[in-house]
Design an enzyme around this catalytic site. Sequence first.
Site, short mmCIF file in Angstrom:
data_model
loop_
_atom_site.label_atom_id
_atom_site.label_comp_id
_atom_site.label_asym_id
_atom_site.label_seq_id
_atom_site.Cartn_x
_atom_site.Cartn_y
_atom_site.Cartn_z
CE LYS A 125 -4.43 -1.29 0.19
NZ LYS A 125 -5.46 -0.78 -0.74
CB SER B 273 -0.74 -8.20 -1.31
OG SER B 273 -1.68 -8.86 -0.47
#
Length: 404
Positions: free
Chosen positions: A53, A304
């Site tokens: 992110k 991720s």
Amino acid sequence: MKLNDLSCFEKARENLKEVVRDTPLLYSSTFSKLTGNNIYFKCENKQKTGSFKLRGAYNKIAELNCDERRKGVIASSAGNHAQGVAYAATSFGVEATVVMPLTAPLAKIQATLGYGANVIKYGEVYDECFNKAMEIREKEGVTFVHPFNDEDVIAGQGTIAFEILDKLPEVDVILVPIGGGGLISGIATAAKMLKPEIIIIGVEAEIIPSTKVSLANKKITTLPGVKSLADGISVKTPGDITFEYIKKYVDRVVTVSEDEIAYAIFILMERMKLVSEGAGAVTLAALLANKIPMSNKNIVSLISGGNIDIAMVSKIIERQLVLLKRRISFTVEIKDKVGQLGCFITKLGTLGANIIKVRQEKTWEEKGLEYADVIFEIETESKEHSIYILEALKKEEYKLEIIS
């Protein structure tokens, strides 16, 4: 800004080059053998703030003009995006506020504060946080940093594709988690521009497959809000911007169950020594559950993020050991005489069992004073090892009753 060519991604890569880590791309012989493919893990769980992110948030703030930076930014998030925005904003000297739900884990709130953002705790779910952030944006004129539905954010996430192709030009397939779609939109768009024949497959949680359903319906579809173990991708509605890139560049989307996600988290820790959150483990879950019917392909499985609550890790390990029959509980009837319990414990040791718990049942009324039931919880090397131990004990005429 439309992502019509590589220039947007190249600019994002330039913006990020001094900030983000070029995270490892690790080959796994274990999972390659299990799946019949060459499996590599792109480890964004090793990224600063613990997830990808940071890339999108930093690129978004890097693209703001001086007036926008002066006014500050706002975001809404329960975790990874909050930390990415906080880190990025602090790097630019920009004041950041993040609206987080009242139910957000304390560790994530503290991390966001630690990276320099102001935190407003509001509401029970993300949608309430989002609405509060929109209210503040209108009132104060700050810039909203969307977690996925923004082209600058998408371009930042797409820099992962450059790193994969730099290290593994012969990659055939990239597996990417899907929540709101920002990550897969960026990777798919950049990767297809760099290597048009590459296959991009998205992976969603089975209980909230909003992108898969939207693709099937050929329009954006909102699903009931359900929280998956993969909480980072528990998104009810795909972004309208991301959905267009997904339709154009993503080859297909598959889903995985909660049990499959939990097993992937467990096996990643055990075999690769990698800690992944639920959203990060869905790509391996798809491989292990045979959702990707391929062989002899070079496949990159994107992990991720790694921001998982330590208590949840403990629960997953305990549950998986039981499900895999590597932790078993049973009751054994033992003569209530000096040395008998010690002999049984010694026997378990010679059979290779690791004793976790021992507890005597208070059942003298049923057994009489000569016998006692003792509950054992043991760990073994495998299901086969558990069976071997139980059979060996039965051969010596111990009376056993399996509990779990």
